[in-house]
Design an enzyme around this catalytic site. Structure first.
Site: not given
Length: 289
Positions: A16, A141
């Site tokens: 990401k 996350d």
């Protein structure tokens, strides 16, 4: 439990990017409150899973500096067993490509891919929301990767709103330094009071690539000069260059893969440069509903 395969190979764990990352406060327990936009990209680790008839959880790949019992993939599998009472085990092999301490979410993504893959391999059919709740116990996350699509995130990163981002390719540079996240968040110079953003600040989604900043970047540049040098180099090609996460990777968006690849090909040899395309969804998103 539904019928399930006995093996799942070539399962991606994508990286990401934080298109911006604002620190907007701090909870009483010390966790920082964040606002960010998460963008999935097609640079990934690859995991292979083989179901075991016993309950053993085995990582078949040695990873330097990461004992198997401490690895997030094993911890994810262990939590899933505890949550469901599943009597299967698993062998997990990891092809590690994402740098550790790079701000790309590699360990969290590996954990999320494990939760998604085992949901299928063990025939659990848990809903996505339950997998996200399990993932939050592993790290802030992890829920995003289980969520499975680009998102505006709040809280410690677990409050997620889907967001549509324009197609883009990215040059990602790893300056070959390892940044421990606590070293950045504990720094006295860290900005912790950035004004709140609301998602309607992005009526034209193209603006998101130029929006805000990474509040962790100034601290990381001061502590790790190689990050600052990589940003200076990348800004020759794009004024939008910035750091992702707590570092060390830096990135810039480009209109197309050809342009991004041309820049990536020029990255100095002392760093690792990569052209990566933006994704709209996690490749394993279909493994949960």
């Amino acid at each position: 439990m539904s019928s399930a395969p006995v093996e799942l190979r070539d399962c991606p764990a994508p990286a990401k990017l934080n298109l911006f990352l604002h620190v907007v406060g701090r909870r009483p327990d010390g966790y920082h409150l964040l606002q960010t936009v998460f963008q999935l990209i097609d640079w990934s680790d690859t995991l292979h899973f083989a179901r075991r008839p016993d309950r053993r959880l085995v990582r078949t790949t040695d990873i330097l500096g990461v004992p198997a019992d401490d690895d997030l993939v094993i911890r994810a599998a262990r939590l899933l067993q505890a949550e469901t009472g599943c009597t299967y085990g698993v062998d997990i092999a990891i092809e590690k490509r994402l740098p550790m301490g790079g701000g790309l979410g590699g360990g969290s993504s590996d954990a999320a891919t494990t939760l998604l893959a085992l949901n299928r391999l063990w025939g659990l059919d848990l809903p996505r929301a339950q997998l996200m709740k399990i993932g939050l116990k592993l790290g802030a996350d992890v829920p995003f990767f289980v969520f499975g699509q680009n998102a505006f995130a709040e809280g410690i990163g677990e409050k997620l709103t889907p967001i549509t981002l324009p197609p883009a390719a990215f040059v990602v540079i790893h300056p070959r330094v390892h940044v421990p996240t606590p070293a950045i968040f504990s720094d006295e110079g860290l900005t912790r009071d950035t004004p709140l953003t609301i998602i309607t600040d992005f009526p034209d989604q193209q603006i998101v690539f130029a929006y805000g900043r990474n509040d962790l970047q100034a601290v990381a540049e001061r502590k790790y000069g190689e990050i600052a040098r990589a940003l200076v180099w990348l800004r020759q090609f794009s004024p939008l260059a910035r750091m992702t996460g707590s570092g060390a990777c830096v990135f810039a968006p480009f209109d197309n893969v050809e342009h991004a690849q041309a820049v990536a090909d020029q990255v100095p040899s002392e760093w690792e440069g990569r052209c990566a395309a933006g994704l709209t969804h996690h490749p394993l998103a279909r493994f949960a509903v």
